[in-house]
Structure formats: C-alpha cells, structure tokens
Design a protein around this motif. Sequence first.
Motif, PDB file in Angstrom:
ATOM      1  N   LEU A 137      25.108 -54.745  35.024  1.00 38.11           N
ATOM      2  CA  LEU A 137      25.037 -53.546  35.853  1.00 38.11           C
ATOM      3  C   LEU A 137      26.339 -53.406  36.632  1.00 38.11           C
ATOM      4  O   LEU A 137      26.998 -54.397  36.954  1.00 38.11           O
ATOM      5  N   VAL A 291      15.493 -47.455  41.749  1.00 41.58           N
ATOM      6  CA  VAL A 291      15.701 -48.887  41.584  1.00 41.58           C
ATOM      7  C   VAL A 291      14.335 -49.560  41.599  1.00 41.58           C
ATOM      8  O   VAL A 291      13.639 -49.574  42.612  1.00 41.58           O
ATOM      9  N   SER A 371      17.621 -48.408  37.298  1.00 41.74           N
ATOM     10  CA  SER A 371      17.864 -49.834  37.119  1.00 41.74           C
ATOM     11  C   SER A 371      16.640 -50.600  37.571  1.00 41.74           C
ATOM     12  O   SER A 371      15.948 -50.166  38.489  1.00 41.74           O
ATOM     13  N   SER A 384      15.566 -57.006  29.470  1.00 40.91           N
ATOM     14  CA  SER A 384      16.668 -56.338  28.768  1.00 40.91           C
ATOM     15  C   SER A 384      16.260 -56.043  27.339  1.00 40.91           C
ATOM     16  O   SER A 384      16.614 -55.015  26.777  1.00 40.91           O
ATOM     17  N   ARG A 392      18.366 -49.814  32.751  1.00 43.16           N
ATOM     18  CA  ARG A 392      19.186 -51.019  32.682  1.00 43.16           C
ATOM     19  C   ARG A 392      18.595 -52.082  33.600  1.00 43.16           C
ATOM     20  O   ARG A 392      18.099 -51.771  34.679  1.00 43.16           O
ATOM     21  N   VAL A 399      24.587 -56.169  41.276  1.00 43.65           N
ATOM     22  CA  VAL A 399      24.922 -54.882  41.909  1.00 43.65           C
ATOM     23  C   VAL A 399      25.690 -55.050  43.228  1.00 43.65           C
ATOM     24  O   VAL A 399      26.057 -54.075  43.862  1.00 43.65           O
TER      25      VAL A 399
END
Lengths: 403, 466
Positions: A137, A291, A371, A384, A392, A399
């Motif tokens: 990411l 998120v 994400s 994943s 993602r 991050v």
Amino acid sequence: MAECVLCGCCLAGCPLLAATGREELSPRAKALLAGPSKWDAALLRETDVAALTTLCLACGRCEKLCPQGVKVPQLVAAMRAAHPDFRQWLWKQWITRLGPCWSLAARGAALLPESFVPASLGLALKGLKGLRPGGGLDPWLRVTDLPEAAFAAKYADHEVAVFDGCVGRGPRASSWGENARYLLRELGARLIDVKFGCCGSTLGVAGLPGEQRDTRRANIDAWRSAGRPLLAVYCATCVKGLSDYAAPGTDVTELFADAAEAELWTRGMMPLSALLAGARGRVTSGAPDVVGYHQPCHAAQLPGGGDADQALLHGLLNSRLRAPEKSACCGFGGILQLTAPDLSTRVGAACWANLEGAPGSGDALEAAPASVLTGCSGCVMQLSATAPAGVRVGHWLEVIRRD
Amino acid sequence: MTGNLVSALTPAHLRFLEGLFPGEGLVTDPAAMAVYGADSSRRSAMPWAVVRPKGEEQIVELLKWADAERVPLVPRSRGTGMSGGAVPAFGGIVVSCLWMNRVLDVDADDFAAEVEPGVVTAEFQALVQKHRLFYPPDPASIKMSSLGGNVATCAGGMRAVKYGVTREYVLGVRAVLPGGRIVNAGGRTHKNVVGLDLTRLFTGSCGTLGVFTKLTLKLLPLPESSATVLAAFPSLHDCLAGARGVFRAGILPTAMEFLDAKACWAISQIREVPWPKDTTQAVLVLKVDGGRETMAAELSRLERALAPSGPLCLFQGLGPEEEEPLWELRRLVSPAGFHLGVDKLGEDVAVPRGKTAQAVDGFQAIGREFDTHVVCYGHLGDGNTHVNIFYDAKDPDQAARAVKCKEAVFRLTLSLGGTLSGEHGTGITKGPYVSWQLGENERAVMAGIKNVFDPNGILNPGKGWS
C-alpha cells in the motif's frame, strides 16, 4: 489435557463450521475423535481420523470458548506430528526453506506459469504473489503525536529490538520493519539490531515440534546474547507464537535458563501497537475513502484487554476506520491453505462478506478506492489472495508516512 | 417398536442417497460421521449415513423413500441436546439441518419471523434486535444451538419466568411427514383456534412426528434496557427467602436463577468469582428489563426486596455490558460441574413453584445419603431445577450409586407433583422412566398420535413415551 464433555460451547466460534455447515469439521468433532474412542477401533481407520482431524485453521477461537480447557489446535498439531506425510513434508519445505525469505518466494511465485502450479497450491501461491515487491500500500498516514512520556516513564532504561519474524524482511514487507523502527525511534526507544528467525508458531501447528523447538531456541539465544532487550513485535501471530514460549503450563526450563528468565521474556515482549497506544495521526492526500480493519484471530491484546492494533488504528483514523461488529477468521489457518485450499477459500469468502457488512461500509468496499488493514502477516497473505477486485490489503505499518 | 425397520443400509439404499444428496451432501466415512452420532448428553452411536438437505424438495423425496423402505431417520441440527434426543441409538440415517439456515423473513409490523431450522438462535436474536424486536427464549446453549433444535425440544431458558419457553413463540411449523406429506401447522397470526393445535404438538416432539422445513416465530418489541443483580447468601433458605421477597414486592423478574453451594464451588474452579468463597452457600441472579429511565429505580427496588433476607454481598449490572459477566458465571455451571466428577447424569426436574425449597433440600439430602455429588441450580422463578449427579463411570460402585441417586430424585419430584423433565426432554436418558410419570391411557393416546404422523415409526425411533 482436559477431556471434551461434548457441551458444544466451541461451536459458536469455529470459522470452518460457520463457512461450511459441516459438523465433522467442528472442534467438537476433532476433540471427540482425538479423545478416548467411543467406537470400535475397527470402525474408524486411523488415517481417516488423522486426515479429518487435521482440517483445522488453528485460529484458537474454540480454545477461548472451552470451559474445560481443551486445546483443539494442540490436539491437531499432535495428530499432525504423529502422521507425517507428504503435506507436512511440503509445508516444511515452504516454511523452513522459503519462510525466512518469503519475499523471494513471492517473486518466484509471480514468475511461475499458472499451469505449472498444482491446483492444491494455487491459493498459497496467490498469497505469496500478494507479498511480491511493489504490491504494498502507498503511505498516506502521518503520525503526529506519540506517547513519548509514557514510554520514557516505563522503558527509559531498556534497549528495544524489533522482532521481524519470517515475513518482515522482504522487499514488500521491508516497509513493515522500517516503519516499525521509525516509529520506535520517534517514540524515544533505544533500538538495537538483533537477527531473529521465524517465531515457530506455524511449525508447531504443522506438527513439526522438533523444528519448532530449534527455531525457538535460536531466537532465545539471539535475545540472550543481545542482553535480553524488550521485544517490539508487529505481527499478531508472532506475538502469540512468542508468548507461547513461556505459556502457563509449559515446562519453561526446556527453553529458558530458569523461571526468572522466562518471566523476563514474557514481560519484555510487547505488541508494537501497545507501545504506541494513544498515538494520534493525520491522513494525507491519497488516502482511500474506506479503510476496513480485519481483526486477526490471534489479535494482540492490550494489557487491560482489547485488540491493541484496532485501538491504535482507531486513535489514528477515528471514524474513517470501519471494523465489523464481530471478527471473522480470514481462513489462512497455518497450513489449511495448503492442505485444504477449498475450505480455506470458503472461510475467506465468509470473512470478506463479514468485512463488507461492517457498519458504515455499505457496499462501498468495492466501489470506492478501499484498503483493508490488519496486523498479522498470515492474514495479509490470505486476504491479498482472496480480496475482491479493487480492494488492497496490507499491514497497517505500510500506510505510515516517514518524514 | 423398531421391529419392522431395516437393520442396515443396502448398496441400493446408498445409491439412492448418492443420487439425492450429491457431493458433500452425503457422508458415509465413519470418522466424519462420528460427531453426528453424539450430542451433549455424551451418549453416542454411529449413524448409518449422514445427509445434508439444502431444501424441502430433498426432504420430501427422502421421507417418501425412507417410509417406503422402512429406513429410520434421526433429524439433527447442532447436537446440543442434553438427553440424547439426536443420538441414533436405534440406528438410522442422521438428517443434518445445518445447510437449511436462512432467515426468510423478519416483519416488524406482524411481529413475526420465518426461519429455516438450522439458524443459530443467538444469531437470530441479534438479527431481530437490529429491527428493535425481541425473541425471548434463551436456553443456556443459545450461542451454539439452533431454532430447529429449540423447537424440537421446546427449549426453556432463564427468561421463562417472565416470557415463557420456546412454545410461546412458535406461531407455525411447516414439516414434512413420512411418505413426503407436507403439513402446515398454525400460521402467522398471534391468535388461531381453528382446528387442533398441531403447532404445539410439533413443539417438543423431538423429531418423532416430522422434519421441520420452516418455522414461524413470534416476536416482541425489544425492551429498551435491562439490569441484573447477583446476591450471595449464607444459606439456601436465605436465598429462597430472597426470591420470595422479590415476588412479594410485586416484581416479575425476567430471570431468577439460583446456584447451590456445590455449583458455586464448581464455578470457582474455572473462573474468578465475586462472592466470598468461604461463607457463600447459595447465589441468586436476577434480571429485570424495561425502559431505560426506570432501570436504576428497579435496581434499588430489587435491592430493597432482597435486604430482609440478609445477602452477604450484592453486585449490580446496568445494561448488557455490565450484566454479561454476571450471567456468564451462571451459564458456566453446567460444564464447570465436571470438576466434581468426570461423568454426569444431568436431570432437569420441575416441581410446582411453591415446592422448590422442599425439593432442593430433598435432592441435597439424597446426595448425602448416597455419598454422591449432587449439584442443584436453575430456574428458581419457574420451579425448574437442574440436578446434576457427578460420578466416575469407571468405578462400578459410584456408577450404581449415581443411578440410585437419580431414581430417588425422580421419586421425590413426582411425590411433590412435579415432572421428570422441565426442558431437556426425555430422549434416551430419561425414556425408560416416562412410565413413572405418565399413565397407561396417556401413553396410549400419544402412541396413537404418533401412529397418525408416522405409521411405520421411521422418525427418531426409541425416543418416545412407551
């Protein structure tokens, strides 16, 4: 170990049972088969029992629910150890040879033509591809306040070593270790460099107790020669794996010089997110609209209880962070991804359905740039590999922006 | 009873099952079937096969075939029953309902929901709560048992004192009978007096009358809040006096549970307990529910009502988060008891409410007489007492004393005008004693009814009233 009384309390927690509706995959079924047999031995073939019993995610949820203290993941590990076969051999190759350099394996996996991949390994390889360089990411979170005073008050006299485990040193995951060190330096920690190997938890689950003991000893030797520093650990499963070195009920003298050294290990082993508790941050440009947070089954706990990673992320992201009301297992399951990829995939699908049902997220997970963050390397691999298009997945350390 | 049934499956039978239940729908490997032969009664028997229907059509075909072939069937969902009702002790195919687990409808205006039998009860409760609705039945197994199993056993629970048991919330049952006949009992209305009450007949029938495919359940408005009090007492009689005080104060609690001295001790072996370990002889746990503003006042009322009976200590919880740890202690008592002995006879007798003190005194005396651990706890509010007898089956003397103990408990219960089972059902563990309670005429009527539903006796054989 305590004996199963068939009460069924474990049924409420098992992700395999929830995803498949197959009672024979429940912890109760495993405890029933692994315990003193109620049936004629001629009726139950040992190999069938072993094959069925080892279909387990080793998530440990049943263990937490069991009023008798039955530890099904341990029963399963013992069963795996007693029946070494191709799958154990295979996994041994993965984690003892490839494990220390997962990223290399990931690079290799990316290059491997799909047609060469045995069907049973498809998901595992996809997971490894998820860890390939460049797959991470982008950083979009600046940490503005850290609990320096609280840290200094408690740990000013200590040196701190970061435990990277087997995943944390490769090209994609290098940002995990680097960002962990960056945050610890900002916190005021005196960092020292210690080379550790795999925490050993997956080796135990896979039924390889000898290899597990060796890797544990190597880690303890490294820690000891570095002067027994505090350990900052950023993978939830490693936290569990490392605390198991001196878990209540184990003979600590097998690994440690004495009980005092074991105590030092237990007290000095901290989830990174617990050391950072109370940190505040600011989102920079490029942050996704949504998120999600995935809570690992082995989520690292704060001293007073509660998921340390989630608490930290909540403080950093406030309402931007969306977590399901009830956590769901990702389905990685130690070695289930290798031994029964179809079951692993089904548990994974249930996990994504759960994430998408998180309060506030609606169906936005796939619509907006999204994400999902988590704090466990196994979960990153599995999620994943199973993520819907456009979503993602990464460790929350990815991050973090360094200035 | 099982004379006309086949005694094993033939290759042709298995071919039929493979056709009707393709892939994972049929299980024949003994290792995989083992768990389907056991339940929380800890009895077990190996099924002949396990099938997993996904819908009613498969069940209709299965029951047509099984009736014609005289193959016994044992319906099962989560296997958490306490009396062996789901154990195929007399052989047969286990029909697992876990793949029929959809909530079909929740209607906040009708105060009704339609579900398939495999839905987990706690998950259903959580779902209807989102609509501000309430499904009150709460057997101790609520987190892992299913609505189908709850209806088949007419499961009780701790809230029965105020809200009643499962049967009060079953408006309708759709079931498939042997031969493939579909019966729709009851419906969606809260009142219904047309015809005989087949819904009540299905509720608690332990899978002996039909295989459920859809249940229509009654819902209530969700109470805004609740509160809990846990009080410890120096004697069982003080505890029972406390309970009487609560009713005399005009309070109808949602739940009123007690734990006797041995139950308290057993829980303290697996959890940190809040009561003084040395002096506590009984514990009372009470819950009230209603409007948010009134809860604090209700707690004070409860405390005042309990005061004259002299509790050693008293803990309050306002709202689910504070209450849960207090109730968790109560829920743990069943598994905790195994610290007193590795084997258990778990009885759930009920007596007229005014006789509870006399009954519990008597049960404890029986334990002393036979030198056996007898743990009493349960639903003080409705007279239903769990009497758990712990022993070691490997010691023949202990095992014999345990059975004598159980029979003495049954005799005392019946002499007080009680019943052998308040909520577990008779299954296989209590089946042999049914004739102690039910007369010949009653049993003959029941056998006649069974014959109308299942003339060849293929459904859950051996679990009845003969």
